[in-house]
Design a protein around this motif. Structure first.
Motif, PDB file in Angstrom:
ATOM      1  N   GLY A 232       0.689  -1.357   0.051  1.00  0.00           N
ATOM      2  CA  GLY A 232       0.078   0.158  -0.060  1.00  0.00           C
ATOM      3  C   GLY A 232       1.176   1.253   0.036  1.00  0.00           C
ATOM      4  N   VAL A 233       2.306   1.093  -0.046  1.00  0.00           N
ATOM      5  CA  VAL A 233       3.034   2.240  -0.477  1.00  0.00           C
ATOM      6  C   VAL A 233       2.847   3.156  -1.710  1.00  0.00           C
ATOM      7  CG1 VAL A 233       5.523   3.322   0.102  1.00  0.00           C
ATOM      8  CG2 VAL A 233       4.529   1.668   0.733  1.00  0.00           C
ATOM      9  N   PRO A 234       2.186   4.166  -2.116  1.00  0.00           N
ATOM     10  CA  PRO A 234       1.806   5.557  -2.831  1.00  0.00           C
ATOM     11  C   PRO A 234       3.088   5.372  -3.898  1.00  0.00           C
ATOM     12  CG  PRO A 234       2.514   6.923  -1.395  1.00  0.00           C
ATOM     13  CD  PRO A 234       2.115   5.408  -0.324  1.00  0.00           C
ATOM     14  N   ASP A 235       3.208   4.901  -4.839  1.00  0.00           N
ATOM     15  CA  ASP A 235       4.128   5.346  -5.881  1.00  0.00           C
ATOM     16  C   ASP A 235       5.283   6.604  -5.273  1.00  0.00           C
ATOM     17  OD1 ASP A 235       3.026   2.873  -7.673  1.00  0.00           O
ATOM     18  OD2 ASP A 235       2.734   3.947  -9.164  1.00  0.00           O
ATOM     19  N   GLU A 236       4.434   8.011  -5.257  1.00  0.00           N
ATOM     20  CA  GLU A 236       5.740   8.842  -5.390  1.00  0.00           C
ATOM     21  C   GLU A 236       5.904   8.219  -4.343  1.00  0.00           C
ATOM     22  OE1 GLU A 236       1.443  10.136  -3.666  1.00  0.00           O
ATOM     23  OE2 GLU A 236       2.069   8.975  -5.092  1.00  0.00           O
ATOM     24  N   ARG A 237       6.155   7.231  -3.027  1.00  0.00           N
ATOM     25  CA  ARG A 237       7.056   7.041  -2.257  1.00  0.00           C
ATOM     26  C   ARG A 237       8.142   5.823  -2.910  1.00  0.00           C
ATOM     27  NH1 ARG A 237       6.326   8.917   3.709  1.00  0.00           N
ATOM     28  NH2 ARG A 237       8.637   9.787   2.768  1.00  0.00           N
ATOM     29  N   ILE A 238       8.046   5.477  -3.811  1.00  0.00           N
ATOM     30  CA  ILE A 238       9.242   4.729  -4.313  1.00  0.00           C
ATOM     31  C   ILE A 238       9.854   4.826  -4.801  1.00  0.00           C
ATOM     32  CG2 ILE A 238       9.494   2.430  -5.054  1.00  0.00           C
ATOM     33  CD1 ILE A 238       5.847   1.404  -3.848  1.00  0.00           C
ATOM     34  N   THR A 239      11.405   4.603  -4.850  1.00  0.00           N
ATOM     35  CA  THR A 239      12.445   4.535  -6.108  1.00  0.00           C
ATOM     36  C   THR A 239      13.136   3.450  -6.471  1.00  0.00           C
ATOM     37  OG1 THR A 239      13.646   6.672  -6.759  1.00  0.00           O
ATOM     38  CG2 THR A 239      14.156   5.720  -4.905  1.00  0.00           C
ATOM     39  N   THR A 240      13.663   3.517  -7.870  1.00  0.00           N
ATOM     40  CA  THR A 240      14.901   2.169  -7.833  1.00  0.00           C
ATOM     41  C   THR A 240      16.081   3.184  -7.985  1.00  0.00           C
ATOM     42  OG1 THR A 240      15.001   0.220  -8.648  1.00  0.00           O
ATOM     43  CG2 THR A 240      13.238   2.186  -9.856  1.00  0.00           C
ATOM     44  N   ILE A 241      16.741   1.906  -8.434  1.00  0.00           N
ATOM     45  CA  ILE A 241      17.706   3.123  -9.391  1.00  0.00           C
ATOM     46  C   ILE A 241      18.432   1.657 -10.460  1.00  0.00           C
ATOM     47  CG2 ILE A 241      19.309   4.097  -6.970  1.00  0.00           C
ATOM     48  CD1 ILE A 241      21.475   1.803  -7.365  1.00  0.00           C
ATOM     49  N   ALA A 242      18.156   0.942 -10.278  1.00  0.00           N
ATOM     50  CA  ALA A 242      18.182  -0.335 -11.230  1.00  0.00           C
ATOM     51  C   ALA A 242      17.099  -0.720 -11.540  1.00  0.00           C
ATOM     52  CB  ALA A 242      18.908  -1.602 -10.777  1.00  0.00           C
ATOM     53  N   GLY A 243      16.108  -1.144 -11.722  1.00  0.00           N
ATOM     54  CA  GLY A 243      14.666  -1.365 -12.325  1.00  0.00           C
ATOM     55  C   GLY A 243      13.961  -0.543 -12.811  1.00  0.00           C
ATOM     56  N   GLN A 244      13.021  -0.701 -14.210  1.00  0.00           N
ATOM     57  CA  GLN A 244      12.630   0.602 -14.813  1.00  0.00           C
ATOM     58  C   GLN A 244      10.918   0.122 -14.731  1.00  0.00           C
ATOM     59  OE1 GLN A 244      13.217   3.726 -15.410  1.00  0.00           O
ATOM     60  NE2 GLN A 244      15.910   3.115 -15.042  1.00  0.00           N
ATOM     61  N   ILE A 245      10.234   0.295 -13.812  1.00  0.00           N
ATOM     62  CA  ILE A 245       8.936   0.698 -13.306  1.00  0.00           C
ATOM     63  C   ILE A 245       8.053   1.741 -13.634  1.00  0.00           C
ATOM     64  CG2 ILE A 245       6.992  -0.797 -11.768  1.00  0.00           C
ATOM     65  CD1 ILE A 245       8.894  -2.055 -10.537  1.00  0.00           C
ATOM     66  N   ASP A 246       6.876   1.896 -14.830  1.00  0.00           N
ATOM     67  CA  ASP A 246       6.022   2.427 -14.984  1.00  0.00           C
ATOM     68  C   ASP A 246       5.578   2.995 -13.480  1.00  0.00           C
ATOM     69  OD1 ASP A 246       6.533   2.199 -18.059  1.00  0.00           O
ATOM     70  OD2 ASP A 246       4.701   1.567 -18.157  1.00  0.00           O
ATOM     71  N   GLY A 247       5.251   4.685 -13.541  1.00  0.00           N
ATOM     72  CA  GLY A 247       5.008   5.035 -12.786  1.00  0.00           C
ATOM     73  C   GLY A 247       5.829   5.320 -11.080  1.00  0.00           C
ATOM     74  N   ILE A 248       6.601   4.812 -11.419  1.00  0.00           N
ATOM     75  CA  ILE A 248       8.011   4.904 -10.643  1.00  0.00           C
ATOM     76  C   ILE A 248       9.166   5.498 -10.847  1.00  0.00           C
ATOM     77  CG2 ILE A 248       9.842   4.002  -8.671  1.00  0.00           C
ATOM     78  CD1 ILE A 248       6.922   2.971  -8.020  1.00  0.00           C
ATOM     79  N   THR A 249       9.323   6.983  -9.610  1.00  0.00           N
ATOM     80  CA  THR A 249      10.731   7.543 -10.473  1.00  0.00           C
ATOM     81  C   THR A 249      11.355   7.114  -9.760  1.00  0.00           C
ATOM     82  OG1 THR A 249       9.320   9.760  -9.883  1.00  0.00           O
ATOM     83  CG2 THR A 249      11.675   9.827  -9.956  1.00  0.00           C
ATOM     84  N   SER A 250      12.933   6.630 -11.201  1.00  0.00           N
ATOM     85  CA  SER A 250      13.674   6.685 -11.321  1.00  0.00           C
ATOM     86  C   SER A 250      15.208   7.185 -10.163  1.00  0.00           C
ATOM     87  CB  SER A 250      14.260   5.830 -12.174  1.00  0.00           C
ATOM     88  OG  SER A 250      13.996   4.786 -13.140  1.00  0.00           O
ATOM     89  N   ALA A 251      16.214   6.837  -9.522  1.00  0.00           N
ATOM     90  CA  ALA A 251      16.979   7.834  -8.701  1.00  0.00           C
ATOM     91  C   ALA A 251      18.360   7.717  -9.657  1.00  0.00           C
ATOM     92  CB  ALA A 251      16.929   7.070  -7.130  1.00  0.00           C
TER      93      ALA A 251
END
Length: 306
Positions: A232-251
């Motif tokens: 239930g964590v909202p997308d705007e509070r999730i990030t990734t540095i390697a994988g790419q997922i629609d809706g998730i901001t990569s760092a």
């Protein structure tokens, strides 16, 4: 004057890496030449040079250097440079060419442009300084996306790796509770950083169901992202540095605030952030070092001595 550098004539695994004698580079206007003492390894180093298609994405061509993080002493200053002098201790990034006796960097450069340089604080040795650039900037960029604070429980996937050691400690300094995923053997290392360990893999969501996760940083792939969404964590509070997922901001470490890495270095010098170094190798053992690093089970950083 000659120098030694790790070079590759073809893209591939550790087997393509060789130490060669080359002409020492010269500092041009606005540049510094650094006599490198130590170079830290990062997953991006071998990822960028793993195959021709990936290398092309990063603008690399053959013959190619290797490594991105460095620390050492300025031994040549180009025209127009201010703020640095011969003999200054420095650290920073020289993308895909740091594992060499000498590197030339732009005195006013940024990582996004291929190189940068910073004064090494007193109390930080060269091996430690050589671990800060890529991992520190990446951790800072990831934390900027999710913006943790008191009351947050941050799930960090791959928390024991090179970026993870900074991410965990900086999130804790921001007041957040941190849960770090890793193998069963990494539990003690994660606790030492200030994280509560949890084993990754099948059943991760069930193990976290009652943890109250409010933000997530995936430093390995996408498992942590998917688990956070299910929790239930909202997308705007999730990030990734390697994988790419629609809706998730990569760092991306190249987007870290310009002051971020110097602040991390200050914290290291003050003893408020520590950098566990898993192993050090002489440059002649570069292939062995990269094999260990590429195994992705290192608890901390690997450093090459030059």
């Amino acid at each position: 004057m000659t120098s030694h550098a790790v070079l590759l004539d073809s893209f591939g695994g550790p087997e393509v890496l060789d130490v060669r004698e080359v002409p020492a580079p010269e500092a041009g206007p606005g540049q510094l030449r650094v006599r490198v003492a130590a170079a830290g390894l990062n997953p991006m180093d071998w990822f960028m040079t793993s195959d021709a298609a990936t290398a092309a994405r990063f603008g690399l061509s053959l013959p190619c250097g290797f490594g991105s993080d460095y620390a050492g002493i300025v031994d040549q200053v180009g025209d127009g440079v201010t703020g640095f002098a011969v003999g200054d201790r420095v650290f920073g990034c020289a993308i895909s060419r740091s594992i060499a006796d000498h590197v030339v960097v732009d005195a006013a450069g940024r990582v996004a442009a291929g190189s940068d340089v910073h004064h090494t604080p007193d109390g930080v040795d060269d091996r430690t300084a050589a671990t800060l650039g890529i991992a520190g900037c990446t951790a800072a960029a990831a934390l900027a996306v999710v913006n943790p604070g008191p009351g947050d429980t941050v799930l960090v996937g791959g928390a024991g790796g090179g970026v993870g050691v900074f991410t965990v400690q900086l999130a804790r300094r921001a007041g957040a509770r941190v849960i770090g995923t890793g193998s069963a053997t990494s539990a003690d290392a994660l606790r030492a950083l200030g994280a509560e360990p949890v084993v990754y893999g099948d059943g991760l969501v069930s193990r976290l169901r009652d943890a109250g996760v409010t933000a997530a940083i995936d430093l390995y792939g996408t498992e942590t992202v998917l688990a956070a969404r299910e929790l239930g964590v909202p997308d705007e509070r999730i990030t990734t540095i390697a994988g790419q997922i629609d809706g998730i901001t990569s760092a991306n470490g190249a987007n870290a605030a310009p002051s971020a890495i110097e602040e991390i270095a200050r914290l290291v010098a003050a003893g408020e952030v520590r950098v566990p170094i898993e192993a050090t190798y002489p440059v002649e053992q570069i292939r062995t070092a990269v094999e260990l690093q590429a195994g992705r089970h290192v608890h901390g950083k690997i450093v090459i001595d030059l």
